[in-house]
Design a protein around this motif. Structure first.
Motif, PDB file in Angstrom:
ATOM      1  N   SER A 176      -1.853  -5.213  -2.016  1.00 54.34           N
ATOM      2  CA  SER A 176      -3.049  -4.804  -1.267  1.00 54.34           C
ATOM      3  C   SER A 176      -4.003  -5.992  -1.151  1.00 54.34           C
ATOM      4  O   SER A 176      -4.490  -6.501  -2.154  1.00 54.34           O
ATOM      5  N   GLY A 177      -4.254  -6.435   0.082  1.00 53.61           N
ATOM      6  CA  GLY A 177      -5.172  -7.542   0.311  1.00 53.61           C
ATOM      7  C   GLY A 177      -6.558  -7.029   0.643  1.00 53.61           C
ATOM      8  O   GLY A 177      -6.705  -6.115   1.453  1.00 53.61           O
ATOM      9  N   ALA A 178      -7.571  -7.574   0.003  1.00 48.95           N
ATOM     10  CA  ALA A 178      -8.960  -7.177   0.282  1.00 48.95           C
ATOM     11  C   ALA A 178      -9.476  -7.996   1.447  1.00 48.95           C
ATOM     12  O   ALA A 178      -9.671  -9.211   1.328  1.00 48.95           O
ATOM     13  N   GLU A 179      -9.689  -7.351   2.582  1.00 51.91           N
ATOM     14  CA  GLU A 179     -10.076  -8.060   3.802  1.00 51.91           C
ATOM     15  C   GLU A 179     -10.896  -7.136   4.688  1.00 51.91           C
ATOM     16  O   GLU A 179     -10.601  -5.933   4.807  1.00 51.91           O
ATOM     17  N   ALA A 180     -11.945  -7.674   5.334  1.00 51.00           N
ATOM     18  CA  ALA A 180     -12.767  -6.881   6.247  1.00 51.00           C
ATOM     19  C   ALA A 180     -11.896  -6.247   7.323  1.00 51.00           C
ATOM     20  O   ALA A 180     -10.970  -6.881   7.836  1.00 51.00           O
ATOM     21  N   GLY A 181     -12.182  -5.007   7.651  1.00 49.65           N
ATOM     22  CA  GLY A 181     -11.411  -4.318   8.681  1.00 49.65           C
ATOM     23  C   GLY A 181     -10.239  -3.530   8.149  1.00 49.65           C
ATOM     24  O   GLY A 181      -9.562  -2.820   8.899  1.00 49.65           O
ATOM     25  N   GLY A 182      -9.992  -3.626   6.853  1.00 47.32           N
ATOM     26  CA  GLY A 182      -8.901  -2.859   6.254  1.00 47.32           C
ATOM     27  C   GLY A 182      -9.316  -1.419   5.982  1.00 47.32           C
ATOM     28  O   GLY A 182     -10.457  -1.022   6.227  1.00 47.32           O
ATOM     29  N   GLN A 183      -8.386  -0.645   5.467  1.00 46.55           N
ATOM     30  CA  GLN A 183      -8.667   0.744   5.108  1.00 46.55           C
ATOM     31  C   GLN A 183      -9.735   0.791   4.014  1.00 46.55           C
ATOM     32  O   GLN A 183      -9.763  -0.069   3.133  1.00 46.55           O
ATOM     33  N   ASP A 184     -10.598   1.782   4.059  1.00 50.72           N
ATOM     34  CA  ASP A 184     -11.617   1.963   3.020  1.00 50.72           C
ATOM     35  C   ASP A 184     -10.921   2.017   1.663  1.00 50.72           C
ATOM     36  O   ASP A 184     -10.039   2.850   1.428  1.00 50.72           O
ATOM     37  N   VAL A 185     -11.301   1.099   0.761  1.00 51.79           N
ATOM     38  CA  VAL A 185     -10.624   0.988  -0.523  1.00 51.79           C
ATOM     39  C   VAL A 185     -10.711   2.278  -1.334  1.00 51.79           C
ATOM     40  O   VAL A 185      -9.815   2.601  -2.119  1.00 51.79           O
ATOM     41  N   PHE A 186     -11.771   3.052  -1.113  1.00 45.85           N
ATOM     42  CA  PHE A 186     -11.957   4.269  -1.910  1.00 45.85           C
ATOM     43  C   PHE A 186     -11.118   5.441  -1.402  1.00 45.85           C
ATOM     44  O   PHE A 186     -11.030   6.476  -2.054  1.00 45.85           O
ATOM     45  N   SER A 187     -10.501   5.275  -0.236  1.00 39.98           N
ATOM     46  CA  SER A 187      -9.598   6.311   0.266  1.00 39.98           C
ATOM     47  C   SER A 187      -8.140   5.854   0.223  1.00 39.98           C
ATOM     48  O   SER A 187      -7.226   6.625   0.521  1.00 39.98           O
ATOM     49  N   ALA A 188      -7.902   4.596  -0.147  1.00 42.77           N
ATOM     50  CA  ALA A 188      -6.542   4.063  -0.236  1.00 42.77           C
ATOM     51  C   ALA A 188      -5.900   4.496  -1.549  1.00 42.77           C
ATOM     52  O   ALA A 188      -6.582   4.728  -2.551  1.00 42.77           O
ATOM     53  N   ASP A 189      -4.590   4.617  -1.552  1.00 42.31           N
ATOM     54  CA  ASP A 189      -3.846   4.931  -2.772  1.00 42.31           C
ATOM     55  C   ASP A 189      -3.497   3.616  -3.461  1.00 42.31           C
ATOM     56  O   ASP A 189      -2.655   2.857  -2.979  1.00 42.31           O
ATOM     57  N   LEU A 190      -4.153   3.349  -4.578  1.00 44.70           N
ATOM     58  CA  LEU A 190      -3.938   2.089  -5.300  1.00 44.70           C
ATOM     59  C   LEU A 190      -3.194   2.303  -6.618  1.00 44.70           C
ATOM     60  O   LEU A 190      -3.245   1.465  -7.512  1.00 44.70           O
ATOM     61  N   THR A 191      -2.504   3.437  -6.735  1.00 40.43           N
ATOM     62  CA  THR A 191      -1.732   3.700  -7.946  1.00 40.43           C
ATOM     63  C   THR A 191      -0.381   2.989  -7.857  1.00 40.43           C
ATOM     64  O   THR A 191      -0.014   2.453  -6.812  1.00 40.43           O
ATOM     65  N   GLY A 192       0.367   3.006  -8.939  1.00 35.57           N
ATOM     66  CA  GLY A 192       1.684   2.374  -8.966  1.00 35.57           C
ATOM     67  C   GLY A 192       1.603   0.877  -9.205  1.00 35.57           C
ATOM     68  O   GLY A 192       0.521   0.311  -9.356  1.00 35.57           O
ATOM     69  N   PRO A 193       2.757   0.197  -9.253  1.00 37.93           N
ATOM     70  CA  PRO A 193       2.780  -1.262  -9.472  1.00 37.93           C
ATOM     71  C   PRO A 193       1.967  -1.954  -8.379  1.00 37.93           C
ATOM     72  O   PRO A 193       2.257  -1.792  -7.197  1.00 37.93           O
ATOM     73  N   ARG A 194       0.966  -2.733  -8.752  1.00 40.60           N
ATOM     74  CA  ARG A 194      -0.035  -3.159  -7.777  1.00 40.60           C
ATOM     75  C   ARG A 194      -0.411  -4.627  -7.943  1.00 40.60           C
ATOM     76  O   ARG A 194      -0.682  -5.106  -9.047  1.00 40.60           O
ATOM     77  N   VAL A 195      -0.436  -5.346  -6.801  1.00 42.18           N
ATOM     78  CA  VAL A 195      -1.014  -6.693  -6.741  1.00 42.18           C
ATOM     79  C   VAL A 195      -2.218  -6.617  -5.814  1.00 42.18           C
ATOM     80  O   VAL A 195      -2.102  -6.166  -4.671  1.00 42.18           O
ATOM     81  N   ILE A 196      -3.380  -7.033  -6.295  1.00 42.55           N
ATOM     82  CA  ILE A 196      -4.594  -7.100  -5.480  1.00 42.55           C
ATOM     83  C   ILE A 196      -4.827  -8.557  -5.099  1.00 42.55           C
ATOM     84  O   ILE A 196      -4.870  -9.436  -5.961  1.00 42.55           O
ATOM     85  N   VAL A 197      -4.969  -8.818  -3.800  1.00 42.13           N
ATOM     86  CA  VAL A 197      -5.184 -10.189  -3.323  1.00 42.13           C
ATOM     87  C   VAL A 197      -6.630 -10.347  -2.853  1.00 42.13           C
ATOM     88  O   VAL A 197      -7.108  -9.577  -2.018  1.00 42.13           O
TER      89      VAL A 197
END
Length: 249
Positions: A176-197
């Motif tokens: 999951s890349g943090a970038e303007a214009g992406g899906q609202d982070v608070f509504s995204a599913d961030l569970t499971g094996p995760r890399v935050i960029v």
């Protein structure tokens, strides 16, 4: 240029011995006048260990060495040992947790890196991945800003972030890349094996890296300011991952 809070080793023999010791080295500066066989032994060591090096003027070396006899070479010693990406994955396995990794794309401010290391420790993430070039390394300033977290967080330094992402995907991680214009982070599913960029302070995530993310997420911005400091944005996303991990069980 590297921060003066870094530990600096200068002089040909001391630097050669440092390289032979296997201790972590952030970068080596060489006198541009000496681009000849005199530096070949040192350059061979540097290339063998994939350590960044740069040819600079005598004035730069004089300033960094504070006029000590540098003999045309100095090395910046890392504040702590670097880990391997495999070490980060092994820690997740040891804790019996899905991998939770922060990847930083060309973060150049040591205060941002130090603050993010502190957050990584606080949320219980397994480690951080940074590039070897065009990025701040584990300097004394980073260590100080991290308030000791640098001693507890695994930091891997890799040659190619895109290739590393591809390898992590093969091991089941979702990126999951943090970038303007992406899906609202608070509504995204961030569970499971995760890399935050998290991208650089000015340019965000580089194009190739962004194209290799599985998704882009963004923080809602309701005010006049259109972006947040990299360490603030990164910390908010990391805590959202922690929140979802804790409450989705």
């Amino acid at each position: 240029m590297n921060n003066m809070n870094d530990e600096i080793v200068y002089g040909k023999n001391p630097v050669i011995e440092l390289l032979k010791s296997g201790k972590p080295v952030n970068k080596v500066l060489l006198l541009s006048e000496n681009k000849n066989l005199r530096n070949q032994e040192i350059i061979s060591h540097l290339e063998e260990r994939n350590i960044p090096y740069q040819f600079v003027t005598r004035e730069v070396l004089d300033r960094q060495a504070q006029r000590e006899r540098h003999q045309g070479i100095l090395a910046y010693v890392a504040a702590t040992e670097y880990a391997e990406v495999e070490d980060i994955l092994a820690l997740a396995e040891q804790r019996r947790e899905d991998p939770f990794i922060l990847m930083l794309d060309e973060i150049e401010d040591p205060h941002n890196l130090g603050a993010l290391l502190r957050t990584v420790d606080a949320v219980g993430a397994h480690g951080v991945i940074i590039p070897k070039r065009r990025s701040v390394s584990l300097t004394g300033t980073v260590a100080k800003t991290s308030a000791g977290a640098v001693e507890h967080v695994l930091v891997a330094r890799v040659s190619n972030l895109v290739q590393t992402i591809k390898e992590l995907k093969k091991k089941g991680c979702w990126v999951s890349g943090a970038e303007a214009g992406g899906q609202d982070v608070f509504s995204a599913d961030l569970t499971g094996p995760r890399v935050i960029v998290i991208g650089s302070e000015g340019r965000g995530i580089s194009r190739l890296l962004r194209e290799n993310c599985d998704e882009l997420v963004s923080l809602p911005m309701n005010g006049k300011v259109t972006s947040l400091n990299a360490s603030v944005a990164g910390s908010l996303v990391l805590y959202e991952v922690l929140r979802q991990r804790r409450y989705s069980k």
